[in-house]
Design an enzyme around this catalytic site. Structure first.
Site, PDB file in Angstrom:
ATOM      1  N   CYS A 103      27.965  -3.599  13.682  1.00 53.48           N
ATOM      2  CA  CYS A 103      28.824  -3.351  14.827  1.00 53.48           C
ATOM      3  C   CYS A 103      29.986  -2.511  14.308  1.00 53.48           C
ATOM      4  CB  CYS A 103      29.293  -4.696  15.380  1.00 53.48           C
ATOM      5  SG  CYS A 103      30.483  -4.546  16.696  1.00 53.48           S
ATOM      6  N   CYS A 114      41.804  -4.713  28.127  1.00 57.34           N
ATOM      7  CA  CYS A 114      41.097  -5.897  28.641  1.00 57.34           C
ATOM      8  C   CYS A 114      41.825  -7.161  28.177  1.00 57.34           C
ATOM      9  CB  CYS A 114      39.645  -5.915  28.166  1.00 57.34           C
ATOM     10  SG  CYS A 114      38.705  -4.458  28.669  1.00 57.34           S
ATOM     11  N   ASN A 288      34.831 -15.438  23.367  1.00 59.57           N
ATOM     12  CA  ASN A 288      35.459 -15.843  22.115  1.00 59.57           C
ATOM     13  C   ASN A 288      36.908 -16.177  22.381  1.00 59.57           C
ATOM     14  OD1 ASN A 288      34.275 -15.764  19.382  1.00 59.57           O
ATOM     15  ND2 ASN A 288      33.373 -13.889  20.240  1.00 59.57           N
TER      16      ASN A 288
HETATM   17  N1  SAH Z   1      35.158  -0.876  24.619  1.00 57.14           N
HETATM   18  C1  SAH Z   1      33.757  -1.136  24.647  1.00 57.14           C
HETATM   19  C2  SAH Z   1      33.184  -1.618  23.322  1.00 57.14           C
HETATM   20  C3  SAH Z   1      33.989  -2.555  22.494  1.00 57.14           C
HETATM   21  S1  SAH Z   1      34.178  -4.194  23.061  1.00 57.14           S
HETATM   22  C4  SAH Z   1      33.433  -2.106  25.750  1.00 57.14           C
HETATM   23  O1  SAH Z   1      34.337  -2.532  26.449  1.00 57.14           O
HETATM   24  O2  SAH Z   1      32.269  -2.403  25.958  1.00 57.14           O
HETATM   25  C5  SAH Z   1      32.615  -4.957  22.782  1.00 57.14           C
HETATM   26  C6  SAH Z   1      32.312  -6.098  23.731  1.00 57.14           C
HETATM   27  O3  SAH Z   1      33.055  -7.270  23.366  1.00 57.14           O
HETATM   28  C7  SAH Z   1      32.661  -5.806  25.168  1.00 57.14           C
HETATM   29  O4  SAH Z   1      31.657  -6.287  26.002  1.00 57.14           O
HETATM   30  C8  SAH Z   1      33.946  -6.587  25.337  1.00 57.14           C
HETATM   31  O5  SAH Z   1      34.243  -6.814  26.673  1.00 57.14           O
HETATM   32  C9  SAH Z   1      33.617  -7.821  24.531  1.00 57.14           C
HETATM   33  N2  SAH Z   1      34.752  -8.685  24.199  1.00 57.14           N
HETATM   34  C10 SAH Z   1      36.016  -8.340  23.916  1.00 57.14           C
HETATM   35  N3  SAH Z   1      36.766  -9.424  23.681  1.00 57.14           N
HETATM   36  C11 SAH Z   1      35.948 -10.484  23.794  1.00 57.14           C
HETATM   37  C12 SAH Z   1      36.117 -11.884  23.659  1.00 57.14           C
HETATM   38  N4  SAH Z   1      37.297 -12.424  23.342  1.00 57.14           N
HETATM   39  N5  SAH Z   1      35.034 -12.660  23.851  1.00 57.14           N
HETATM   40  C13 SAH Z   1      33.822 -12.131  24.158  1.00 57.14           C
HETATM   41  N6  SAH Z   1      33.602 -10.838  24.287  1.00 57.14           N
HETATM   42  C14 SAH Z   1      34.644 -10.018  24.124  1.00 57.14           C
END
Ligand code: SAH
Length: 343
Positions: A103, A114, A288
């Site tokens: 990854c 987010c 997470n």
């Molecule tokens: N920016 C891109 C890729 C990076 S994030 C995207 O948004 O897809 C990779 C994945 O991890 C995304 O699905 C994101 O929403 C998720 N993610 C981020 N923080 C997280 C968390 N605390 N628990 C679970 N998934 C999470």
């Protein structure tokens, strides 16, 4: 000085020609690098004079390993890498029966904001170049001393916010002269930047597109993902249909289950109606938990029920196996804890 990982073999060939060197040296140099030789001086079949001019013009931009964590099961490795300018990023390697998967991060930090994600808390520092993303794979392969055969662009950063470098990176690792990683072994995950989904579709690549959906309607999505103010779920769905028509590839929808937020029976029903008839797959992710927010994981029971509901509607749904939770393997947590410990 230029990072040699940022240029293609064709460019290096031309450069060799301009310098009065043999063009085939370009392939030799890259072969060494891909084999894990990261010093020009250690490239045995390259003449000394060629090494000298290479050293005057290029560096091999492999990041330094600042931290290396291994899960108890030895199936997950997490690396904190430092680039030349001192910026830190994380890469995670997961070992599966079908091969090793990495990854990679595409940006230092992220500006998508987010709410549940640790990578975006301090915003963005800068984009990574294609060579810097590639270097994560080369460094990780050397660390584990095994080949990596699958790549997911799901580390820190929004790949579509760094579109050109990301596509250059994908073409580079897919190339026969590069790591020769099959396009179907590459997954790009996006929070849903609609115009770029279409641009990617037009690239005619066979990679897997993953959409971080995480909510079943715009109102709910806006509460956790600022990008939802710009692009609606229906626009995302329309772009996905375009992607599927163009590529014939199944799209993945990532859905992080948060207790009492998006994990109800009604949410499952709403998700099912959104995805009905679409060539897709849902990946349910137990969120997470990070210390910077209060999002709580859905109970295992609820996660299973959610999956059952989707399966009832004939939507292929898997629950993401949690790996490396003992080593903070998710989403920018290691980088944050390292930076925090320094200030
Ligand atoms: N920016 C891109 C890729 C990076 S994030 C995207 O948004 O897809 C990779 C994945 O991890 C995304 O699905 C994101 O929403 C998720 N993610 C981020 N923080 C997280 C968390 N605390 N628990 C679970 N998934 C999470």
């Amino acid at each position: 000085m230029e990072n040699i990982l940022d240029i293609s073999i064709e460019m290096l060939k031309n450069w060799m020609k301009e310098k009065g060197e043999k063009q085939f040296r370009a392939k030799q140099v890259f072969d060494w690098i891909y084999k894990g030789i990261f010093e020009f001086d250690d490239m045995k079949n390259i003449p000394k004079s060629t090494k000298e001019i290479l050293k005057e013009n290029f560096y091999i931009g492999i990041p330094k390993t600042v931290a290396r964590l291994e899960s108890k099961e030895k199936d997950t490795y997490k690396f904190l890498f430092a680039y030349r300018d001192g910026n830190l990023i994380e890469s995670v390697v997961m070992k599966y029966k079908h091969g090793n998967s990495i990854c990679v991060s595409t940006q230092i930090g992220c500006r998508m904001g987010c709410k549940f994600c640790a990578s975006t808390i301090n915003g963005i520092v800068r984009n990574l170049t294609s060579g810097e993303i590639l270097a994560q794979i080369l460094a990780a392969q050397k660390e584990i001393n095994e080949r990596i055969s699958n790549v997911v662009l799901m580390g820190s950063g929004e790949p579509f916010d760094n579109y050109e470098n990301v596509v250059k990176f994908i073409k580079l690792i897919n190339s026969e002269n590069g790591l020769n990683i099959g396009q179907r072994h590459i997954t790009l995950s996006t929070c849903g930047i609609v115009p770029k989904i279409k641009t990617l579709a037009d690239e005619n690549l066979q990679i897997t597109l993953a959409i971080s959906l995480h909510a079943t309607n715009d109102e709910l999505r806006k509460q956790v993902m600022p990008v939802a103010n710009k692009y609606s779920i229906s626009e995302i769905m329309e772009a996905c249909r375009y992607y599927i028509n163009k590529t014939n590839r199944r799209v993945t929808f990532e859905y992080a289950l948060v207790k009492d937020f998006n994990d109800s029976f009604e949410n499952a029903e709403e998700l099912a109606s959104l995805l009905r008839g679409l060539l897709c797959h849902v990946n349910l992710i137990p969120v997470n938990e990070i210390k910077e927010n209060d999002f709580k994981k859905s109970t295992n029971d609820n996660i299973k029920k959610f999956q059952q509901r989707l399966l009832k509607h004939n939507i292929e749904t898997t629950i993401r196996k949690e790996m490396g939770s003992d080593i903070n393997a998710a989403c920018g947590q290691l980088r944050r804890s390292y930076i925090e410990s320094k200030v």
